[in-house]
Design a protein around this motif. Structure first.
Motif, PDB file in Angstrom:
ATOM      1  N   ILE A 265      19.178  50.509 -41.954  1.00  0.00           N
ATOM      2  CA  ILE A 265      19.390  51.732 -42.596  1.00  0.00           C
ATOM      3  C   ILE A 265      18.257  52.111 -43.202  1.00  0.00           C
ATOM      4  O   ILE A 265      17.770  53.319 -43.060  1.00  0.00           O
ATOM      5  CB  ILE A 265      20.359  51.457 -43.719  1.00  0.00           C
ATOM      6  CG1 ILE A 265      21.847  51.025 -43.017  1.00  0.00           C
ATOM      7  CG2 ILE A 265      20.609  52.520 -44.680  1.00  0.00           C
ATOM      8  CD1 ILE A 265      22.795  50.528 -44.097  1.00  0.00           C
ATOM      9  N   PHE A 290      21.629  46.536 -51.546  1.00  0.00           N
ATOM     10  CA  PHE A 290      22.108  48.057 -51.491  1.00  0.00           C
ATOM     11  C   PHE A 290      20.663  48.570 -50.836  1.00  0.00           C
ATOM     12  O   PHE A 290      19.458  48.094 -51.339  1.00  0.00           O
ATOM     13  CB  PHE A 290      22.173  48.656 -52.793  1.00  0.00           C
ATOM     14  CG  PHE A 290      23.575  48.453 -53.655  1.00  0.00           C
ATOM     15  CD1 PHE A 290      24.299  49.558 -53.628  1.00  0.00           C
ATOM     16  CD2 PHE A 290      23.644  47.400 -54.328  1.00  0.00           C
ATOM     17  CE1 PHE A 290      25.558  49.088 -54.340  1.00  0.00           C
ATOM     18  CE2 PHE A 290      24.808  47.202 -55.118  1.00  0.00           C
ATOM     19  CZ  PHE A 290      26.021  48.222 -55.124  1.00  0.00           C
ATOM     20  N   HIS A 305      24.780  63.770 -51.051  1.00  0.00           N
ATOM     21  CA  HIS A 305      25.705  62.624 -51.315  1.00  0.00           C
ATOM     22  C   HIS A 305      27.101  63.104 -50.781  1.00  0.00           C
ATOM     23  O   HIS A 305      27.873  62.558 -50.149  1.00  0.00           O
ATOM     24  CB  HIS A 305      25.881  62.563 -52.800  1.00  0.00           C
ATOM     25  CG  HIS A 305      27.049  61.497 -53.175  1.00  0.00           C
ATOM     26  ND1 HIS A 305      28.303  61.552 -53.789  1.00  0.00           N
ATOM     27  CD2 HIS A 305      27.143  60.059 -52.944  1.00  0.00           C
ATOM     28  CE1 HIS A 305      29.025  60.522 -53.814  1.00  0.00           C
ATOM     29  NE2 HIS A 305      28.497  59.693 -53.362  1.00  0.00           N
ATOM     30  N   LEU A 308      27.283  62.915 -46.928  1.00  0.00           N
ATOM     31  CA  LEU A 308      27.476  61.791 -46.271  1.00  0.00           C
ATOM     32  C   LEU A 308      29.163  61.462 -46.356  1.00  0.00           C
ATOM     33  O   LEU A 308      29.371  61.249 -45.489  1.00  0.00           O
ATOM     34  CB  LEU A 308      26.726  60.650 -47.184  1.00  0.00           C
ATOM     35  CG  LEU A 308      25.157  60.548 -47.398  1.00  0.00           C
ATOM     36  CD1 LEU A 308      24.586  59.877 -48.474  1.00  0.00           C
ATOM     37  CD2 LEU A 308      24.680  59.855 -45.958  1.00  0.00           C
ATOM     38  N   VAL A 313      30.370  58.778 -44.111  1.00  0.00           N
ATOM     39  CA  VAL A 313      29.710  57.580 -44.496  1.00  0.00           C
ATOM     40  C   VAL A 313      30.327  56.966 -45.858  1.00  0.00           C
ATOM     41  O   VAL A 313      30.173  57.724 -46.662  1.00  0.00           O
ATOM     42  CB  VAL A 313      28.157  57.871 -44.625  1.00  0.00           C
ATOM     43  CG1 VAL A 313      27.372  56.577 -45.127  1.00  0.00           C
ATOM     44  CG2 VAL A 313      27.617  58.552 -43.215  1.00  0.00           C
ATOM     45  N   CYS A 316      28.720  54.954 -50.398  1.00  0.00           N
ATOM     46  CA  CYS A 316      27.283  55.635 -50.959  1.00  0.00           C
ATOM     47  C   CYS A 316      27.580  56.086 -52.349  1.00  0.00           C
ATOM     48  O   CYS A 316      28.610  56.798 -52.602  1.00  0.00           O
ATOM     49  CB  CYS A 316      26.872  56.816 -50.125  1.00  0.00           C
ATOM     50  SG  CYS A 316      26.060  56.146 -48.703  1.00  0.00           S
ATOM     51  N   SER A 370      22.624  55.416 -53.680  1.00  0.00           N
ATOM     52  CA  SER A 370      22.781  54.075 -53.169  1.00  0.00           C
ATOM     53  C   SER A 370      23.680  53.923 -52.267  1.00  0.00           C
ATOM     54  O   SER A 370      24.707  54.172 -52.275  1.00  0.00           O
ATOM     55  CB  SER A 370      22.875  53.209 -54.347  1.00  0.00           C
ATOM     56  OG  SER A 370      22.049  53.337 -55.246  1.00  0.00           O
ATOM     57  N   SER A 371      23.125  53.045 -51.106  1.00  0.00           N
ATOM     58  CA  SER A 371      24.203  52.820 -50.038  1.00  0.00           C
ATOM     59  C   SER A 371      24.379  51.183 -50.154  1.00  0.00           C
ATOM     60  O   SER A 371      23.475  50.633 -50.233  1.00  0.00           O
ATOM     61  CB  SER A 371      23.702  53.028 -48.645  1.00  0.00           C
ATOM     62  OG  SER A 371      24.382  52.378 -47.599  1.00  0.00           O
ATOM     63  N   ARG A 385      25.955  53.857 -38.313  1.00  0.00           N
ATOM     64  CA  ARG A 385      25.994  54.381 -39.869  1.00  0.00           C
ATOM     65  C   ARG A 385      24.581  54.910 -39.876  1.00  0.00           C
ATOM     66  O   ARG A 385      24.393  55.940 -40.775  1.00  0.00           O
ATOM     67  CB  ARG A 385      26.266  53.014 -40.748  1.00  0.00           C
ATOM     68  CG  ARG A 385      26.170  53.392 -42.290  1.00  0.00           C
ATOM     69  CD  ARG A 385      26.327  52.197 -43.216  1.00  0.00           C
ATOM     70  NE  ARG A 385      26.278  52.653 -44.390  1.00  0.00           N
ATOM     71  CZ  ARG A 385      27.233  52.947 -45.309  1.00  0.00           C
ATOM     72  NH1 ARG A 385      28.441  53.182 -44.716  1.00  0.00           N
ATOM     73  NH2 ARG A 385      27.049  53.393 -46.580  1.00  0.00           N
ATOM     74  N   MET A 389      23.697  58.692 -41.665  1.00  0.00           N
ATOM     75  CA  MET A 389      23.107  58.879 -42.762  1.00  0.00           C
ATOM     76  C   MET A 389      21.982  59.725 -42.650  1.00  0.00           C
ATOM     77  O   MET A 389      21.744  60.946 -43.438  1.00  0.00           O
ATOM     78  CB  MET A 389      22.847  57.577 -43.474  1.00  0.00           C
ATOM     79  CG  MET A 389      24.141  56.856 -43.909  1.00  0.00           C
ATOM     80  SD  MET A 389      23.662  55.103 -44.786  1.00  0.00           S
ATOM     81  CE  MET A 389      22.717  55.798 -46.089  1.00  0.00           C
TER      82      MET A 389
END
Ligand SMILES: *Cc1c(COP(=O)(O)O)cnc(C)c1O
Length: 397
Positions: A265, A290, A305, A308, A313, A316, A370-371, A385, A389
């Protein structure tokens, strides 16, 4: 994260050991328990893994923090410095003892800003409590220098960063005391549970006694034990500890999976102009639970956000809004809404949180996303993913 994703026969076997004897308590009943002491076994293995002399298991991460503070003599009117970005357990555990939480700004490590900490020290300050949020750590070297200079305790909340390290030491083992949570969504879980680690024998003995009504735990007749101090019940049950024994054995495998997924990621997001990453203090190693990144400003972060989510996704977090890990979400704390009167030390000493300037924290949290890094994702799923993202974020920049 979380450890329940890879729950299996190993955990079942440990629990069945306990169910077969029926001794669900960690103390006593020696003749009935077929030699099973799961809480003790977990403590010995955890202390070893965390490079610490002592480990005390308790019923939760929140109680670990309270027990750690109490063991080191923190009580009514003592001030404990904590960050604006953390889980609510930080101030709960402090206030439970009549001690006073002092909230200070975070920096781009997403943890305590050492300069802000130093400014907040008063004659009543007893402890600095960094919280290693979202898999990475505070600048422990800087905080330790401040603690040494002012003779303060350093208590690490490592609940979200188990397995990370700083200066070659496991997180939690660098300060005077370290706390962990094994609640259901943590990297290793036992349903509900927590741990305090320390190299200080006095704090350890105090913790051992305090979490079990002050019992001295000398000899093997529980009814005849003395009670050197007042205590409370923060015990872990033998059933929960049994799950923890199996999960702890998997910790290093979990960390390796997290690192692989995190790296995929992170590499994809590194390609997006405008995305930067949370600062990890020098010598620090994350636990990779994370991926934490910044957008250039709060407007873009909020848009990213949203994008996403719209692109499917999940997991997050935009902590700045609609969440309860930042001071913005703590209306009950800011206005001291308690069921019953609070200790007068808290009421008279606590800062007016509605008026304190946390614009430095706002400036960082407003830009932070934060993911979560899951354990059950395959490498292909993470790649998909990561690409989604990067695309979603790119679309708003
Ligand atoms: C989870 C957590 C706690 C509290 O742990 P519980 O076991 O849920 O009581 C404390 N601090 C942090 C940073 C946490 O994430």
């Amino acid at each position: 994260m979380p450890g329940f994703e890879l729950f299996g026969n190993e955990e079942r076997k440990e629990v069945n050991d306990v169910l077969k004897s029926g001794v669900l308590m960690r103390y006593g009943f020696d003749g009935m328990r077929n030699g099973h002491w799961k809480a003790k076994e977990f403590e010995i293995a955890f202390a070893k893994r965390m490079d610490s002399k002592h480990c005390q298991l308790v019923s939760s991460g929140t109680s670990a923090l309270t027990v750690a503070l109490a063991s080191a003599g923190v009580g009514a009117g003592d001030e404990v410095i904590m960050p604006t970005f953390t889980f609510v357990a930080s101030f709960e555990s402090i206030m439970a003892l009549g001690a006073v939480p002092v909230l200070v700004d975070i920096d781009d490590t997403l943890t305590l800003d050492p300069a802000a900490v130093e400014k907040a020290i008063t004659s009543k300050t007893k402890c600095i409590m960094p919280v290693h949020m979202c898999g990475s750590m505070a600048d422990l070297a800087a905080l330790k220098r401040i603690c040494d200079k002012h003779k303060l305790l350093l208590l690490e909340d490592a609940c979200q960063a188990i397995g990370g390290s700083f200066d070659g030491k496991p997180l939690g083992a660098y300060g005077d005391l370290g706390c962990f949570s094994f609640d259901f969504v943590k990297t290793i879980t036992c349903g509900e549970g927590g741990a305090v680690i320390t190299n200080n024998e006095k704090y350890y003995i105090n913790a051992d006694q305090y979490q079990d009504h002050g019992h001295d735990h000398i000899g093997n007749d529980r009814g005849a034990e003395t009670h050197p101090h007042l205590g409370y019940n923060f015990r872990i049950s033998e059933l929960n500890a049994a799950v923890g024994v199996a999960q702890l054995r998997k910790l290093d495998d979990f960390l390796a999976i997290q690192k692989r997924n995190y790296t995929i990621i992170r590499n994809a997001l590194s390609e997006v102009d405008g995305v930067t990453f949370r600062r990890v203090p020098e010598t620090g190693v994350e636990n990779y639970s994370f991926v934490n990144f910044f957008l250039p400003n709060a407007t873009l972060a909020e848009k990213a956000h949203k994008a996403l989510g719209e692109n499917g996704v999940d997991a997050c977090f935009y902590w700045f809004k609609n969440n309860w890990h930042y001071i913005n979400g703590w209306e009950h704390l800011r206005n001291l809404k308690s069921l019953a009167p609070l200790p007068k030390e808290i009421k008279t000493q606590i800062q007016d949180l509605n008026k304190t300037d946390f614009s430095k924290s706002d400036a960082i949290m407003g830009r932070t996303i934060s993911s979560l890094v899951k354990l059950s994702w395959t490498a292909d799923q993470v790649k998909e993913r990561a690409a989604k993202m990067a695309q979603a974020i790119q679309s708003v920049i």
